[in-house]
Design an enzyme around this catalytic site. Structure first.
Site, PDB file in Angstrom:
ATOM      1  N   ASP A 177     -23.658  -6.567  36.060  1.00 38.30           N
ATOM      2  CA  ASP A 177     -22.486  -5.692  36.147  1.00 38.30           C
ATOM      3  C   ASP A 177     -21.960  -5.630  37.573  1.00 38.30           C
ATOM      4  OD1 ASP A 177     -22.250  -5.042  33.523  1.00 38.30           O
ATOM      5  OD2 ASP A 177     -23.183  -3.075  33.662  1.00 38.30           O
ATOM      6  N   ASN A 195     -27.919  -1.645  25.930  1.00 40.09           N
ATOM      7  CA  ASN A 195     -27.964  -0.850  27.155  1.00 40.09           C
ATOM      8  C   ASN A 195     -29.078   0.180  27.231  1.00 40.09           C
ATOM      9  OD1 ASN A 195     -25.686  -1.660  28.875  1.00 40.09           O
ATOM     10  ND2 ASN A 195     -24.476  -1.183  27.071  1.00 40.09           N
ATOM     11  N   TRP A 197     -22.086  -9.234  23.148  1.00 40.76           N
ATOM     12  CA  TRP A 197     -23.170  -8.489  22.479  1.00 40.76           C
ATOM     13  C   TRP A 197     -23.999  -7.806  23.552  1.00 40.76           C
ATOM     14  CZ3 TRP A 197     -25.335 -10.004  17.261  1.00 40.76           C
ATOM     15  CH2 TRP A 197     -26.458  -9.252  16.920  1.00 40.76           C
ATOM     16  N   ASP A 198     -23.862  -6.497  23.642  1.00 37.77           N
ATOM     17  CA  ASP A 198     -24.507  -5.731  24.704  1.00 37.77           C
ATOM     18  C   ASP A 198     -25.747  -5.010  24.181  1.00 37.77           C
ATOM     19  OD1 ASP A 198     -24.819  -4.622  27.213  1.00 37.77           O
ATOM     20  OD2 ASP A 198     -22.795  -3.789  27.313  1.00 37.77           O
ATOM     21  N   ASP A 227     -13.466  -4.467  25.685  1.00 38.04           N
ATOM     22  CA  ASP A 227     -14.849  -4.016  25.897  1.00 38.04           C
ATOM     23  C   ASP A 227     -15.054  -2.664  25.227  1.00 38.04           C
ATOM     24  OD1 ASP A 227     -17.372  -3.250  27.648  1.00 38.04           O
ATOM     25  OD2 ASP A 227     -16.979  -5.336  28.119  1.00 38.04           O
ATOM     26  N   ASP A 228     -16.016  -1.925  25.702  1.00 39.54           N
ATOM     27  CA  ASP A 228     -16.425  -0.647  25.120  1.00 39.54           C
ATOM     28  C   ASP A 228     -15.222   0.305  24.975  1.00 39.54           C
ATOM     29  OD1 ASP A 228     -18.019   1.398  24.275  1.00 39.54           O
ATOM     30  OD2 ASP A 228     -19.329   1.385  26.024  1.00 39.54           O
TER      31      ASP A 228
HETATM   32  C1  GLA Z   1     -22.741  -2.437  29.973  1.00 36.96           C
HETATM   33  C2  GLA Z   1     -22.195  -3.819  30.269  1.00 36.96           C
HETATM   34  C3  GLA Z   1     -20.814  -3.718  30.851  1.00 36.96           C
HETATM   35  C4  GLA Z   1     -19.918  -2.988  29.895  1.00 36.96           C
HETATM   36  C5  GLA Z   1     -20.511  -1.631  29.553  1.00 36.96           C
HETATM   37  C6  GLA Z   1     -19.751  -0.956  28.438  1.00 36.96           C
HETATM   38  O1  GLA Z   1     -22.990  -1.724  31.132  1.00 36.96           O
HETATM   39  O2  GLA Z   1     -23.063  -4.501  31.130  1.00 36.96           O
HETATM   40  O3  GLA Z   1     -20.301  -4.992  31.135  1.00 36.96           O
HETATM   41  O4  GLA Z   1     -19.742  -3.758  28.750  1.00 36.96           O
HETATM   42  O5  GLA Z   1     -21.858  -1.744  29.124  1.00 36.96           O
HETATM   43  O6  GLA Z   1     -20.281   0.275  28.133  1.00 36.96           O
END
Ligand code: GLA
Length: 741
Positions: free
Chosen positions: A547, A479, A476-477, A365-366
């Protein structure tokens, strides 16, 4: 499914298995909404088309004083011509005029379902769908509107969109162009919406429809976790499995409105489309504007029937057919395991450990790129962080592949950090109004995807990132919602096009990348379920629903999402306890029971697994693999609503997925909060074959020994499944695999 043209071309009857939808051409060619409801054997314009001219009501025709547009039922109501309700379509013509008179010009019937230019849309092969196009024209401005209706074999679904064509000489300004509008001649409905926020998505709320306007909308530049682009009008007294319900869902991921308006005669106008707020579109001569499509469902079997129609429709006609029924990898995601503290060693360890318990993919992930140690920097700098990953991502992929685990990555293409090389190089590439400061949200800005140069940059960048990482899964996010909306360099009269142009840019980017990498599984995400909408599902077969990974919270969130979206699209992970979002402790069994109601994944540091987890996870995964086809392809029946208190003040959730041929089912019960000294109770199920016998052939619960006798389907439906005593405990659960014998 059939489209009949009656009354010498002045009456159209669209019908499916259980519904009829009728359109008449009235009074010189106004498209009149004649009927939408239970199937009619012989609809006729004489009975279904009615006019009235009540006192104090304007009438557009001095000669024919028998009608008023203000109390007539419309298919695509327009502004300025004596209908005072909210229009579906508003334009400003060259001379500043805001009056329209759209009348019938032509129609045609199309075998199949046409694609929509630049937008995600449902599809069908010839013979599986039929479409009707009715073209209207305003004789003064020469603006034409093509209303498109599609119906589909075996489905109680009508899909609508409109295409605006300027055949005049002057440009016109579209101020509103909704996708569908329908007038009902009463208001005996409840308005149901899905509201929420981050980590509390898709909560149901049902309120009686009242005079005036009630609506849900997004002004955020994304469909958002605040309201889903959906509403249902539920007939009074309709329930989960009984009564009439109309569903409205928009295949769009940007600003939307879903609105119900009740006028002084208690007529209800239901409409859905792009939100007119902060929207306009300059349409030059010979240009066309395409609205997204709205998916209208008619159900005579309550909300459950509506949901099953949406599920079937999206699985057959919206989601990529190569992926929809494909077995998805069971993954473990690094986010809750390490947040931004990911690195090569941890990734390889987790990737190797995954295989030992039956997990098939490690998703990084991130935190893997730029100088991304927190959310304060680096979005836009899509190159590997060499301190954290000295040998690069491909090395991680190669190492974990040796253990048999596949590799995936997280990306957030549409956002940019102020602290990034990309922003320093291109400060004008963000959504912004010239000369004004920009708000930050999660320390980031939104890239201006209305610009082709930005789209092209992202296509090139992510083609490289995905290819070089050797990922087979991409999350693919997105935010950040838009603020200070504007597009640097666009002319003043086109600034209000920014949000929609952005969405068109996002769709072009997704279309290009998903086609370039057809074997990669793309999962959508937007701070959890922020863009869990049909527009995204067209490109990505699964979406991270929230989340919030707590098992009980997820029961509520997933029940809400299931109103519209099939289980095969809902990504759900087992995480650690105490849960990171709400601090709750639930058993591994219950966390898994809830996650297997969607696409199962894990989200914790596998290196810290207890010996109990190590022993149980492979058993649970094995069970999931045996039953996952049932929820992926079968019918869902929601049995107990987790958001509603039970008779003792307790809370519980229960649902059952049943295979289409009723040969197998998977029943799940989850107790939320129990009350002292309650009876364990029983749950009546739905959807099984009344004439068959069923046997429990498996359960998730290691400790539960289930009854082995055969039970008749009618008994399970009418008397129910007895809950064992362990289900009296807070956050306990029961999962049963039933087979017809
Ligand atoms: C969002 C996504 C999470 C994670 C974070 C990473 O909040 O919903 O699942 O991937 O970003 O920064």
């Amino acid at each position: 499914m059939s489209i009949e043209v009656l009354d010498k071309g002045k009456f159209f009857h669209l019908s499916g298995p259980n519904f009829s939808y009728c359109i008449a051409l009235a009074k010189g060619g106004y498209p009149y909404h004649a009927y939408f409801g239970a199937k009619l054997s012989n609809p006729s314009p004489e009975r279904l088309v009615q006019f009235m001219l009540p006192p104090c009501t304007p009438n557009p025709d001095a000669v024919d004083q028998s009608y008023s547009l203000d109390v007539m039922s419309h298919e695509y109501p327009m502004q300025g011509t004596s209908d005072y309700r909210n229009p579906a379509f508003q334009i400003v013509t060259g001379n500043g005029g805001r009056v329209l008179d759209l009348l019938y010009e032509s129609h045609r019937i199309i075998d199949g379902k046409p694609a929509l230019e630049g937008l995600p849309a449902s599809f069908a092969s010839k013979g599986d769908a039929e479409s009707l196009e009715i073209v209207l024209v305003d004789s003064v401005s020469k603006v034409k509107v093509a209303l498109l209706y599609s119906i589909f074999k075996d489905l109680n679904v009508v899909v609508r969109s409109s295409r605006i064509l300027n055949t005049g000489i002057d440009a016109v300004l579209i101020e509103s162009a909704l996708s569908a509008s329908i007038d009902f001649d009463d208001a005996e409905f409840d308005f149901l919406r899905l509201h929420g926020t981050w980590i509390r998505e898709t909560c149901r709320e049902r309120t009686p429809l009242s005079h005036g306007v009630q609506f849900v909308e997004s002004k955020r530049g994304a469909s958002s976790n605040y309201y889903n682009p959906f509403m249902a009008l539920c007939r009074k007294g309709s329930t989960e499995e009984t009564g009439v319900v109309y569903g409205f869902n928009l295949v769009y991921s940007g600003n939307f409105i879903a609105r119900a308006e009740v006028n002084h005669y208690r007529f209800t106008r239901a409409a859905i489309g792009i939100n007119p707020y902060d929207f306009s579109w300059k349409l030059e001569a010979n240009e066309a504007f395409q609205t997204p499509e709205a998916v209208l469902v008619f159900s005579e079997t309550g909300l459950g029937g509506m949901s099953r129609s949406y599920h079937d429709f999206y699985r057959k006609h919206l989601i990529n057919q190569a992926w929809v029924n494909k077995e998805r990898p069971i993954l473990v995601n690094s986010w809750e395991a390490a947040y931004f503290n990911v690195n090569e060693e941890l990734s390889i360890q987790m990737g190797k450990m995954a295989k030992e318990v039956g997990i098939e993919l490690f998703a990084l992930d991130d935190g893997w790129f730029g100088k991304r140690d927190s959310d304060a920097s680096s979005l836009g700098d899509w190159y590997e962080n060499k301190e954290k990953f000295p040998h690069g991502l491909a090395y991680v992929q190669e190492e974990i592949a040796k253990a048999g685990t596949a590799f995936g990555i997280w990306v957030e293409p549409e956002s940019i950090s102020p602290d990034s090389d990309l922003y320093r190089a291109h400060p004008d590439w963000i959504i912004k109004v010239d000369g004004r400061r920009n708000s930050v949200s999660r320390n980031q800005y939104t890239l201006d995807l209305s610009k082709k140069v930005v789209q092209d940059f992202l296509i090139e960048t992510f083609t490289r990132v995905i290819r070089d990482s050797k990922a087979v899964y991409v999350k693919w996010d997105m935010n950040r919602h838009m603020t200070e909306i504007g597009s640097i360099g666009a002319s003043a009269d086109r600034q209000k096009e920014t949000c929609h142009r952005y969405m068109l840019g996002v769709y072009r980017l997704m279309d290009t990348l998903t086609k370039a990498f057809p074997n990669i599984l793309f999962e959508g995400c937007s701070a959890g379920g922020g863009r869990y909408d049909p527009g995204m599902l067209y490109y990505m077969p699964q979406f991270w629903a929230s989340d919030n990974s707590d098992a009980w919270e997820r029961c509520i969130i997933q029940a809400g999402a299931s109103l519209v979206y099939p289980a095969s699209t809902l990504s759900a992970h087992v995480s650690v306890v105490p849960n990171h979002q709400v601090g709750r402790t639930t058993s591994l069994e219950t966390r898994t029971a809830v996650a297997i109601a969607g696409v199962l994944g894990y989200e914790f540091n596998l290196c810290n697994m207890s010996s109990e987890e190590r022993a149980l996870i492979p058993i649970q995964i094995d069970f999931y693999k045996r039953i996952r086809h049932i929820s992926r392809e079968g019918d869902l029946f929601r049995l107990v609503d987790p958001a509603v208190q039970g008779p003792f003040g307790e809370r519980s959730a229960a649902w059952i997925f049943v295979c289409k041929d009723k040969s197998e089912a998977i029943f799940t019960f989850v107790r939320g909060i129990c009350r002292g000294n309650m009876p364990p109770g029983k749950i009546k199920v739905q959807g099984l074959d009344l004439k068959a016998n069923y046997k429990i052939v498996g359960t998730m619960g290691a400790a539960y020994s289930f009854p082995t006798e055969t039970v008749p389907g009618d008994e399970l439906l009418n008397e129910g499944i007895n809950l064992p005593f362990h289900c009296l405990m807070d956050f306990s659960s029961l999962v049963l695999h039933l087979k017809r014998v």
